[in-house]
Design an enzyme around this catalytic site. Structure first.
Site, PDB file in Angstrom:
ATOM      1  N   SER A 178       0.835  -1.201   0.000  1.00 30.13           N
ATOM      2  CA  SER A 178       0.000   0.000   0.000  1.00 30.13           C
ATOM      3  C   SER A 178       0.879   1.264   0.000  1.00 30.13           C
ATOM      4  CB  SER A 178      -0.935  -0.048   1.217  1.00 30.13           C
ATOM      5  OG  SER A 178      -1.911   0.942   1.121  1.00 30.13           O
ATOM      6  N   ASP A 190      -8.597  -4.983  -5.705  1.00 29.89           N
ATOM      7  CA  ASP A 190      -8.394  -3.850  -4.790  1.00 29.89           C
ATOM      8  C   ASP A 190      -8.692  -2.541  -5.510  1.00 29.89           C
ATOM      9  OD1 ASP A 190      -7.435  -2.174  -2.706  1.00 29.89           O
ATOM     10  OD2 ASP A 190      -5.436  -2.149  -3.606  1.00 29.89           O
ATOM     11  N   HIS A 233      -6.493  -5.908  -1.521  1.00 32.06           N
ATOM     12  CA  HIS A 233      -5.368  -5.080  -1.121  1.00 32.06           C
ATOM     13  C   HIS A 233      -4.324  -5.867  -0.316  1.00 32.06           C
ATOM     14  CE1 HIS A 233      -3.806  -0.995  -0.605  1.00 32.06           C
ATOM     15  NE2 HIS A 233      -3.626  -1.217   0.684  1.00 32.06           N
TER      16      HIS A 233
END
Lengths: 441, 441
Positions: A150, A366, A418
């Site tokens: 991320s 995601d 994610h």
């Protein structure tokens, strides 16, 4: 090995680990202490690579990576007992989980000043690494890799550049990997609009608005378009993705707590579509200013939070009594954080020029950092493609697609969101194995 | 009620149904007999609507709809015992499952000539319906709806038009619904290329080839483009979608038997990208002529096949001994079938002009008949939008999106594949309820 930090007993653990683990603090600067948790490999700690794992946010804890994604054990729903993770990454690597920057999880600084930025984080992480190798000098010779997830898409390459070019720290640094990373804010926002439409989240009316207001001769700018009509349309699109109650981290998973419990602009998103914050005044007419909700939205971290905050667990992990309760993400760190790199293209180019290896992998469902933005990012690095875009298999199923561009690989994990190692543990482990051994996926 | 067809006992059924059921034959023409299975509503058979369910193919059996999708019970993996379906559609409707055309499942014709086409199927189904109402005259007054799935996207509207305008058959016909239907071959093929790229199945190279060879000034024709370069690029794209081992019916589900066991051009696909069959000679260089594999690919129907082929089950369902074994899809019917409607746009327009209600719903992870092609199809009908494109909820989660255009609704089911009631039973049941009661989703 640094004895005082060794974790010899853990509440809720009913199995006997075949690896050693340490939890304690690394000095990241004057008065700044980063909490780390280090697990040795279950295979051959002396020869297996060493891997640093960084979660993103900014402001979120890498212990989420440990306890929910790729660590050797996870917390049961009771918040009290642990179970082993069949696909733990420490089955083939020594893994260092680092809570970074100060203010995140059990990391702190004496002055409690938690405003920071990309370069500072890289510098602090670099010093924390030096501190780690002082405590664990035996691991200096192991192959070393840096993984970020991320917002770790910024952390990993910026830290990698310091490790690769820095003076003081001597390691056997081989490369880095980024999972659902933010690599370019422009490409992330730009691709998300396409992702949303082609996954059925927008209707034709909105799609027409987007095209008519943001595009010219087929070239669209959904990112920092100054046309008011475009700002409004993109605002609508982003609100559907981030505020309608969808699980932005995994489109096809439920939103923990239900669609109605969530529906607020999330602080974690500030750093993703920050260009549009400037346009909020313009788009008041179609929605109003966003409010804050749970961070991260739709994710249930209750069990790990309950376990990590137990007194006996804190004690076992050598957490000072004076520190506040552990939280998965720090609102304060997130809110005070300053992004310096709108794109890490230059950083990647330097790292690749140094002969380092890189893996950019994305769970393809995601929407926080969608695969397409990262695919475009890798392609725009201009490295020559050395393989076709092709499928890869795990357990005789197509686990995703990948393409090799010299030393950098772009890879998707089909159906994962994610947190790739959490939602596709088997395929991610296979991916890790291939990357570390530099073999085909 | 037609007594001889009543099913009074079923092997493997350990529960007592609170509905009645009949299985037998309906006359669909001279020497043509369609097998039907009719279950009454678990609520109020007298007042609840009557629903006809048709699976597609062409050549596939509606008993798959019964036993795997929305029927009152399904077959356990042992192929011998049954379990109740919590979200059976007969909880609120009388449901008639019809195996159509002749040659499919337990349907047959005396002359064993199984070549047919769209109009003939509609005519035959219409006669079978007349035959049904002769056996079950009590249901003439119930509200009547026709549901079709997949190639049922052709069956349902063409039959609906006969029911709505035909003379002999008097029913209380209210409308029709199509699940992941083929509505326009052009839109289905055209949209699939976008779907594939934006779901991460193609790399940038292929996407560039597609755009450079199939598009002019931003307008693309991936369907019946005569440029050789385009045919080659589209052929590559379709091979990835249909032959690489992906589950074309549900992108994020595994392929039963594994990715390697499948990888052949499927006969069921003949009718989907038939325009490209003409180009196979041109694209020999990049792949060669396709061969046949399992139909339908990646789907495991062993349990229901084993159960339906048991002697005692056939007997309980009143299947003549001389008929061959039941199969989920008939290769013969599929291969001999002639498509007459490249699009059913005109048919829809006529039906809507008659004031009938329509629902076009799509599981949004299907690639056989992807949601976008049907979304475009509904929008191109030119009906005025009477609602925004918006989310709908089931169990406090976003179950998909929908938009109302007067009497026709386009609706997606998030995360579901081709067989919507099978893979999203709760949301589909909610959808059915809303559609039948003409209330918001």
């Amino acid at each position: 090995m640094y004895d005082p930090d060794e974790v010899v007993h853990l509440p809720g653990m009913s199995f006997k680990p075949n690896y050693r683990q340490w939890s304690g603090y690394l000095k990241a600067g004057a008065g700044k202490f980063f909490h780390y948790w280090f697990v040795t490999s279950q295979r051959d700690p002396l020869k297996d690579p060493l891997l640093l794992w960084l979660n993103g946010g900014p402001g979120c804890s890498s212990l989420d990576g440990f306890l929910s994604e790729n660590g050797p054990f996870h917390v049961n729903n009771d918040g009290a007992t642990l179970y082993e993770n069949e696909f733990s990454w420490n089955k083939i690597a020594n893994v260092l989980y680092l809570e970074s920057p100060a203010g995140v999880g059990y990391s702190y600084s004496d002055d409690k000043q938690y405003a920071t930025n990309d370069d500072q984080v890289a510098d602090d992480n670099y010093r924390a690494l030096q501190s780690f190798f002082l405590k664990f000098p035996n691991f200096t010779q192991n192959e070393f890799y840096i993984f970020g997830e991320s917002y770790g898409g910024i952390y990993a390459p910026t830290l990698s550049l310091r490790v690769a070019t820095g003076g003081a720290l001597k390691t056997n640094f081989k490369g880095f990997a980024v999972g659902n990373g933010i690599s370019s804010f422009a490409l992330n926002d730009q691709s998300l609009v396409y992702f949303g439409y082609y996954h059925g989240l927008f209707g034709e009316d909105l799609w027409r608005d987007l095209n008519e207001n943001c595009c010219d001769k087929g070239v669209c700018n959904f990112y920092n378009n100054t046309a008011e009509g475009c700002a409004i349309a993109v605002g609508q699109a982003f609100r559907i993705v981030y505020e309608s109650g969808l699980n932005e981290y995994a489109l096809y998973l439920d939103c923990a707590g239900g669609a109605r419990s969530q529906g607020a602009y999330q602080r974690t998103m500030f750093h993703l579509y920050r260009n549009y914050r400037e346009h909020w005044k313009k788009v008041q007419s179609v929605g109003g200013a966003p409010s804050l909700g749970e961070v991260p939205p739709c994710i249930n971290s209750t069990a790990q939070m309950n376990w990590l905050n137990r007194g006996d667990v804190r004690k076992a992990l050598h957490i000072p009594d004076i520190l506040p309760a552990w939280d998965i993400c720090s609102d304060e760190v997130g809110a005070l954080y300053r992004t310096l790199y709108p794109t890490v293209k230059d950083v990647y180019e330097k790292l690749l020029a140094l002969g380092l290896r890189a893996l950019v992998y994305n769970g393809d469902t995601d929407m926080a950092c969608n695969f397409l933005g990262d695919q475009w990012f890798v392609e725009q690095l201009g490295q020559k493609a050395t393989s076709p875009y092709q499928r890869w298999l795990f357990d005789d199923q197509i686990a995703g697609f990948y393409q090799q561009f010299g030393n950098i690989t772009f890879l998707t994990v089909k159906g994962a969101g994610h947190m790739v190692p959490q939602w596709a543990p088997g395929p991610s482990f296979h991916m890790l194995q291939s990357f570390l051994s530099n073999k085909p996926y």
